[in-house]
Design a protein around this motif. Structure first.
Motif, PDB file in Angstrom:
ATOM      1  N   ALA A 294       0.826  -1.210   0.000  1.00 20.21           N
ATOM      2  CA  ALA A 294       0.000   0.000   0.000  1.00 20.21           C
ATOM      3  C   ALA A 294       0.861   1.261   0.000  1.00 20.21           C
ATOM      4  O   ALA A 294       0.503   2.270  -0.602  1.00 20.21           O
ATOM      5  CB  ALA A 294      -0.915  -0.004   1.221  1.00 20.21           C
ATOM      6  N   PHE A 295       2.025   1.184   0.654  1.00 14.33           N
ATOM      7  CA  PHE A 295       2.892   2.359   0.718  1.00 14.33           C
ATOM      8  C   PHE A 295       3.911   2.376  -0.417  1.00 14.33           C
ATOM      9  O   PHE A 295       4.468   3.414  -0.731  1.00 14.33           O
ATOM     10  CB  PHE A 295       3.644   2.383   2.056  1.00 14.33           C
ATOM     11  CG  PHE A 295       2.797   2.828   3.207  1.00 14.33           C
ATOM     12  CD1 PHE A 295       2.535   4.194   3.385  1.00 14.33           C
ATOM     13  CD2 PHE A 295       2.251   1.915   4.083  1.00 14.33           C
ATOM     14  CE1 PHE A 295       1.759   4.623   4.443  1.00 14.33           C
ATOM     15  CE2 PHE A 295       1.466   2.340   5.138  1.00 14.33           C
ATOM     16  CZ  PHE A 295       1.211   3.690   5.322  1.00 14.33           C
TER      17      PHE A 295
ATOM     18  N   LYS B  56       1.256   1.504  -4.679  1.00 17.31           N
ATOM     19  CA  LYS B  56       0.627   2.794  -4.375  1.00 17.31           C
ATOM     20  C   LYS B  56       0.108   3.446  -5.651  1.00 17.31           C
ATOM     21  O   LYS B  56       0.760   3.416  -6.695  1.00 17.31           O
ATOM     22  CB  LYS B  56       1.623   3.709  -3.674  1.00 17.31           C
ATOM     23  CG  LYS B  56       0.961   4.931  -3.066  1.00 17.31           C
ATOM     24  CD  LYS B  56       1.827   5.576  -2.022  1.00 17.31           C
ATOM     25  CE  LYS B  56       2.974   6.346  -2.681  1.00 17.31           C
ATOM     26  NZ  LYS B  56       3.766   7.058  -1.673  1.00 17.31           N
ATOM     27  N   ASN B  57      -1.087   3.986  -5.571  1.00 14.35           N
ATOM     28  CA  ASN B  57      -1.726   4.607  -6.718  1.00 14.35           C
ATOM     29  C   ASN B  57      -0.933   5.832  -7.148  1.00 14.35           C
ATOM     30  O   ASN B  57      -0.820   6.798  -6.396  1.00 14.35           O
ATOM     31  CB  ASN B  57      -3.158   5.014  -6.319  1.00 14.35           C
ATOM     32  CG  ASN B  57      -3.928   5.571  -7.509  1.00 14.35           C
ATOM     33  OD1 ASN B  57      -3.379   5.721  -8.611  1.00 14.35           O
ATOM     34  ND2 ASN B  57      -5.185   5.884  -7.278  1.00 14.35           N
TER      35      ASN B  57
ATOM     36  N   ASN C  22      -0.451  10.751  -3.311  1.00 17.67           N
ATOM     37  CA  ASN C  22       0.469  10.242  -2.296  1.00 17.67           C
ATOM     38  C   ASN C  22      -0.210   9.631  -1.077  1.00 17.67           C
ATOM     39  O   ASN C  22       0.407   9.423  -0.059  1.00 17.67           O
ATOM     40  CB  ASN C  22       1.432  11.346  -1.846  1.00 17.67           C
ATOM     41  CG  ASN C  22       2.820  10.758  -1.647  1.00 17.67           C
ATOM     42  OD1 ASN C  22       3.109   9.660  -2.141  1.00 17.67           O
ATOM     43  ND2 ASN C  22       3.658  11.455  -0.926  1.00 17.67           N
TER      44      ASN C  22
ATOM     45  N   PRO D 284      -1.592   6.454   0.879  1.00 13.88           N
ATOM     46  CA  PRO D 284      -1.284   5.023   0.759  1.00 13.88           C
ATOM     47  C   PRO D 284      -2.494   4.282   0.210  1.00 13.88           C
ATOM     48  O   PRO D 284      -3.631   4.678   0.433  1.00 13.88           O
ATOM     49  CB  PRO D 284      -0.974   4.601   2.199  1.00 13.88           C
ATOM     50  CG  PRO D 284      -1.631   5.600   3.061  1.00 13.88           C
ATOM     51  CD  PRO D 284      -1.662   6.888   2.281  1.00 13.88           C
ATOM     52  N   GLY D 285      -2.222   3.193  -0.531  1.00 15.26           N
ATOM     53  CA  GLY D 285      -3.309   2.394  -1.098  1.00 15.26           C
ATOM     54  C   GLY D 285      -3.217   2.345  -2.611  1.00 15.26           C
ATOM     55  O   GLY D 285      -2.690   3.257  -3.250  1.00 15.26           O
ATOM     56  N   SER D 286      -3.694   1.212  -3.144  1.00 15.20           N
ATOM     57  CA  SER D 286      -3.598   1.015  -4.592  1.00 15.20           C
ATOM     58  C   SER D 286      -4.724   1.751  -5.315  1.00 15.20           C
ATOM     59  O   SER D 286      -5.565   2.388  -4.693  1.00 15.20           O
ATOM     60  CB  SER D 286      -3.689  -0.481  -4.906  1.00 15.20           C
ATOM     61  OG  SER D 286      -5.005  -0.925  -4.639  1.00 15.20           O
ATOM     62  N   ARG D 287      -4.694   1.662  -6.643  1.00 17.54           N
ATOM     63  CA  ARG D 287      -5.820   2.148  -7.426  1.00 17.54           C
ATOM     64  C   ARG D 287      -7.077   1.435  -6.980  1.00 17.54           C
ATOM     65  O   ARG D 287      -7.020   0.283  -6.548  1.00 17.54           O
ATOM     66  CB  ARG D 287      -5.633   1.800  -8.914  1.00 17.54           C
ATOM     67  CG  ARG D 287      -4.644   2.651  -9.643  1.00 17.54           C
ATOM     68  CD  ARG D 287      -4.587   2.206 -11.096  1.00 17.54           C
ATOM     69  NE  ARG D 287      -3.371   2.700 -11.723  1.00 17.54           N
ATOM     70  CZ  ARG D 287      -3.248   3.968 -12.156  1.00 17.54           C
ATOM     71  NH1 ARG D 287      -4.254   4.812 -12.040  1.00 17.54           N
ATOM     72  NH2 ARG D 287      -2.115   4.361 -12.697  1.00 17.54           N
TER      73      ARG D 287
ATOM     74  N   GLN E 134      -9.549  -1.764  -3.092  1.00 14.12           N
ATOM     75  CA  GLN E 134      -8.121  -1.489  -3.193  1.00 14.12           C
ATOM     76  C   GLN E 134      -7.354  -2.192  -2.068  1.00 14.12           C
ATOM     77  O   GLN E 134      -7.912  -2.573  -1.043  1.00 14.12           O
ATOM     78  CB  GLN E 134      -7.878   0.016  -3.119  1.00 14.12           C
ATOM     79  CG  GLN E 134      -8.459   0.631  -1.861  1.00 14.12           C
ATOM     80  CD  GLN E 134      -8.160   2.097  -1.707  1.00 14.12           C
ATOM     81  OE1 GLN E 134      -8.775   2.746  -0.891  1.00 14.12           O
ATOM     82  NE2 GLN E 134      -7.222   2.632  -2.459  1.00 14.12           N
TER      83      GLN E 134
ATOM     84  N   THR F  15      -5.082  -1.817   0.885  1.00 11.58           N
ATOM     85  CA  THR F  15      -4.649  -0.791   1.820  1.00 11.58           C
ATOM     86  C   THR F  15      -3.846  -1.457   2.929  1.00 11.58           C
ATOM     87  O   THR F  15      -3.760  -2.683   2.980  1.00 11.58           O
ATOM     88  CB  THR F  15      -5.863  -0.070   2.448  1.00 11.58           C
ATOM     89  OG1 THR F  15      -6.679  -1.073   3.054  1.00 11.58           O
ATOM     90  CG2 THR F  15      -6.660   0.686   1.414  1.00 11.58           C
ATOM     91  N   GLU F  16      -3.315  -0.644   3.800  1.00  9.22           N
ATOM     92  CA  GLU F  16      -2.511  -1.183   4.883  1.00  9.22           C
ATOM     93  C   GLU F  16      -3.340  -2.135   5.735  1.00  9.22           C
ATOM     94  O   GLU F  16      -2.870  -3.166   6.191  1.00  9.22           O
ATOM     95  CB  GLU F  16      -1.994  -0.029   5.751  1.00  9.22           C
ATOM     96  CG  GLU F  16      -1.036  -0.489   6.819  1.00  9.22           C
ATOM     97  CD  GLU F  16      -0.700   0.635   7.791  1.00  9.22           C
ATOM     98  OE1 GLU F  16      -1.208   1.749   7.594  1.00  9.22           O
ATOM     99  OE2 GLU F  16       0.074   0.379   8.733  1.00  9.22           O
TER     100      GLU F  16
END
Lengths: 504, 356
Positions: B167-168, B172-173, B178, B180-183, B275, B277-278
């Motif tokens: 995620a970081f 990362k998207n 900026n 954290p987390g994907s598309r 998505q 995410t952490e």
């Protein structure tokens, strides 16, 4: 002579079973009194009542002329009753003296105890070193620890529960010499067994139980083994029919079979050749590699190439299923958890070994109807007493489950069948039926290996006999003309023990 | 005084009755707990168990039932196979996370390509990822005798760290300011796992759960594999005697349960979550253990237990909003349920007798 122990009208009922009914008998000072009966005849219940483990529903007991009603084993011991159980309760990691001290109410100091143990064991011809660890002792020596533990209490009545079932014939002789010596010193001995010959040669009187009732108290020396058996079973014993068998070509060959040191005993260079129509009896005290041999032949443990051949085919690399497909079947001695799954129904238990041979599992799919039908077939052919194929295996009595397990394999028409302890814990009637089934199977041309601790059974069944001792198999000898003494020597003799010196 | 007497077989009545008893006991003790905290116990119980289905806001919460039950059932089916064999996969949560990451990786690599194969490829990747994560404890157990319970559990924490790293870092998207987390895969049609029927809560994960239930039933009751699994669990020596190779069973059960958990993760990341995410792992993998046991490791039971556990999730959230109940309520409830189930389970194997 005076009564040491007397029972009058003892009765005990468990849900659905009248275990003891109006049992009366007396044991006199200085006698070895046998309690004889089939499994389930009520011997255990009776003994448990005497030892305070179970309380009788009716009747009275008297010890040395005074009323006796122990509510626990401790009270029984305090009153002068001691018991040696069939299964030992010893800690392997502790020494003889430590084990004995653990069982005492007020153990004396270590040195004092060791001295008394040494003294007693010498006096009774039971050589035993108090400082040795239990783990290093043979079954016979372990039993001596249990006996010594009892003798330290100076019992007036000593109960022995099937003591010779774990002993070689020589060890048994030593035991009897000790018991005779004890009896002559005035101890009353109640000796439980179903082995007729040893009771005839060593006991003064025998009380015979059948279905919870006393059939009679007799002088065993005045009756033949057949007469005693008839009293025990309530009918003439059926003699097994050994006819109709012709040893033919070799069916199972075992060459240089050894297994790795594991938890049990390692097999060492086992070789045997089994012919069609032949029963090869393997004798030996349990724990000398019987289970390991069965596992190596059934395919449960891996075997090195070239060691196990069925009709010339090398099956050493094959697993249990492939070996069964080829015709090599096995019936382990441990019925609950090995030969059968206690929680499963009988129908499901057929799937354990008969899946492919009976077509109960095809292309991975279970045919439940066929499994139920096959279970039904086994139940009928082997007279398994059970409500039906849907009954859980664990709900059957030992003898009935054993009939089912043996029947499942016998009906699989094996080329070679390995059976361990086929009649262990099975009553006389069922045992005779199982033995006959094994003989019939051989008569139809299968080869059988029977592992058993029961020498009479092996002599009755087998054409050739060999002994398994600490993982080694002796050379086979024809059973015809073999004496019990010779067998005893084959079984490893007396484990290097000396024969008891009994004062004249 | 009372004493326990072992039964020779577990009666069907008690096998069915104990989960019901456990639910009732949870309601009673849970209610007492709420009362002690100063809440109205009846209102709280009603908010948790009744309102999500039939309350005023049921229109919103009812579809959530399938959304939550889907992954629970899918994971529990796989776990039940292993539990029946005495193979304890406690790390489904980790396999769930890794499955989601692997599936998302396929989608993020393909982005923004629009092709029919993307979603199927993601499913495959998700299953493979979960399978691989499940095979780690399997191989360690087969090779070194390591406890699969501890290894699979510890791998959960490794998976959570990997999720955070993804995620970081790598996932990362680039257009995410900026954060954290994907598309968000919900916004990428070729990779999204949409609701199949509007307002039903049913997505492909639910379909997979139903298929898994059917497959579990078939394997356990009709196929020799299920027989071997049950035999291995009930009597390991008898299983070996029947020709079962324990190492194979360990690899199979951990592999399959890992793959199903991975699938559940994939359907979640492509659908409701959207998505990586952490904090992608939300506890489904652990709750599924309760589902499997509450459902008696039986497909029908798992279905009902999955729905019930989903209900406690939704009801718990509702109770937070409506009654200001603490967020830990759901976990306390679920924990109590497993506790009571295991406690009452003694009734299936023992009968209580009054000591004479």
């Amino acid at each position: 002579m005076s009564n040491v122990f007397r029972a009058e009208g003892l009765g005990k009922t468990y849900p659905g079973v009248r275990a003891n009914d109006d049992v009366s008998f007396a044991v006199e000072a200085g006698e070895i009194h046998a309690l004889l009966g089939e499994n389930g005849a009520g011997k255990s219940t009776l003994v448990k009542m005497i030892y305070g483990l179970v309380r009788p529903d009716e009747g009275r007991m008297a010890l040395l002329g005074t009323p006796y009603a122990p509510h626990d084993p401790r009270a029984a011991r305090a009153a002068g009753v001691a018991m040696v159980f069939q299964h030992f309760s010893l800690f392997d990691a502790l020494t003889v003296a430590e084990n004995i001290a653990l069982g005492m109410e007020n153990p004396p100091p270590r040195a004092e105890l060791a001295r008394r143990i040494a003294e007693l064991s010498q006096g009774y011809g039971l050589p035993l070193n108090p400082a040795r660890r239990i783990a290093a002792l043979s079954a016979g020596e372990r039993q001596r620890v249990e006996i010594l533990r009892c003798l330290l209490q100076n019992p007036r009545l000593l109960i022995m529960d099937e003591p010779t079932s774990v002993l070689t014939p020589q060890e048994a002789e030593i035991l009897f010499a000790t018991l005779r010596q004890l009896a002559e010193a005035g101890t009353a001995i109640l000796y439980i067994s179903h082995k007729l010959e040893e009771i005839r040669s060593h006991c003064d009187r025998a009380t015979i139980l059948r279905q919870g009732k006393v059939v009679g108290t007799v002088d065993p020396r005045a009756h033949s083994a057949r007469e005693l058996a008839a009293m025990m079973v309530g009918a003439e014993m059926r003699l097994v029919d050994r006819s109709g068998r012709k040893p033919g070509a070799p069916v199972l060959e075992v060459r240089g079979l050894s297994t790795a040191d594991g938890e049990g005993v390692a097999l060492k260079d086992i070789a045997l050749s089994l012919r069609t129509g032949e029963i090869l009896g393997i004798g030996g005290v349990a724990g000398n590699g019987q289970e390991e041999l069965l596992s190596a032949l059934s395919g449960e443990t891996a075997t090195t190439p070239g060691t196990v051949l069925l009709e010339g085919r090398d099956l050493s690399a094959a697993g249990p299923e492939a070996r069964r497909r080829a015709g090599l079947l096995a019936a382990p001695e441990d019925r609950l958890g090995h030969a059968a799954v206690p929680e499963f129904s009988l129908a499901e238990n057929t799937l354990l070994t008969a899946g492919t041979r009976q077509g109960l599992i095809r292309k991975g799919l279970i045919d439940r109807k066929a499994a139920t039908a096959f279970a039904q077939q086994v139940i009928r052919a082997f007279d398994v007493r059970t409500p039906g194929p849907g009954t859980a295996a664990g709900a059957l009595s030992g003898g009935n489950l054993q009939k089912f397990v043996i029947g499942r394999e016998v009906l699989g028409r094996p080329r070679a069948l390995v059976v361990n302890q086929p009649t262990w814990g099975v009553d006389a009637g069922a045992a005779a039926a199982i033995r006959q089934a094994l003989l019939d199977l051989a008569a139809q041309g299968a080869g059988l290996i029977v592992n058993s601790q029961d020498l009479d059974e092996l002599l009755e069944l087998s054409d050739r006999f060999c002994a398994l001792n600490q993982g080694r198999l002796s050379a086979p000898r024809p059973t015809e003309g073999l004496t019990v003494e010779e067998i005893g020597l084959m079984l490893g003799g007396a484990h290097g023990m000396e024969v008891a010196h009994v004062p004249a | 005084m009372f004493r326990l007497e072992p039964r020779t077989s577990a009666p069907l009545v008690w096998q069915v009755a104990t989960p019901v008893l456990a639910v009732l006991a949870t309601m009673i003790v849970g209610g007492a707990l709420f009362a002690a905290m100063g809440f109205d116990p009846l209102a709280a119980i009603r908010t948790i168990f009744w309102d999500p289905l039939f309350g005023p806001a049921a229109g919103y919460s009812r579809p959530q039932l399938l959304v939550k039950a889907g992954p629970l059932i899918l994971i529990a089916c796989g776990l039940a196979l292993g539990f029946r064999a005495g193979i304890w996969n406690i790390g489904a949560e980790g396999q769930y996370i890794i499955g989601a990451i692997c599936g998302a990786a396929v989608a993020l690599t393909a982005y923004p390509l629009d092709a029919f194969w993307i979603f199927p490829a993601m499913i495959l990747a998700g299953a493979l990822g979960g399978w691989a994560w499940g095979m780690v404890p399997a191989l360690l157990r087969n090779w070194f005798g390591a406890s699969e319970i501890l290894v699979s559990l510890m791998l959960v924490y490794v998976a959570q760290k990997i999720a955070a790293w993804m995620a970081f870092g790598p996932m990362k998207n680039p257009e995410g300011f900026n954060f954290p987390g994907s598309r968000n895969l919900q916004q990428y049609d070729a990779a999204s796992n949409p609701e199949l029927i509007a307002n039903s809560g049913l997505h492909w994960g639910g379909v997979a759960a139903v298929l898994a239930l059917a497959a579990t039933w078939f394997v356990m009751s009709r196929h020799v594999l299920g027989f071997h699994i049950r035999t291995a669990g009930a009597a390991p020596r008898a299983a070996r005697f029947a020709g079962v190779r324990p190492e194979r069973l360990v690899a199979l059960c951990l592999g399959v349960s890992g793959a199903l958990a991975g699938l559940a993760g994939l359907f979640e990341v492509a659908g409701p979550a959207g998505q990586i995410t952490e904090s992608f792992g939300s506890g489904y993998g652990f709750t599924a253990i309760i589902v499997a046991f509450l459902g008696r490791l039986h497909p029908l039971g798992i279905l009902l237990a999955g729905l019930l556990m989903a209900l406690t999730y939704i009801g718990g959230e509702l109770a937070q909003m409506m009654l200001n109940l603490p967020a830990a309520t759901v976990q306390v409830f679920q924990g109590m349920l497993l506790f009571f189930l295991l406690g009452f389970d003694i009734l299936t194997r023992y009968r209580i007798r009054r000591r004479a």
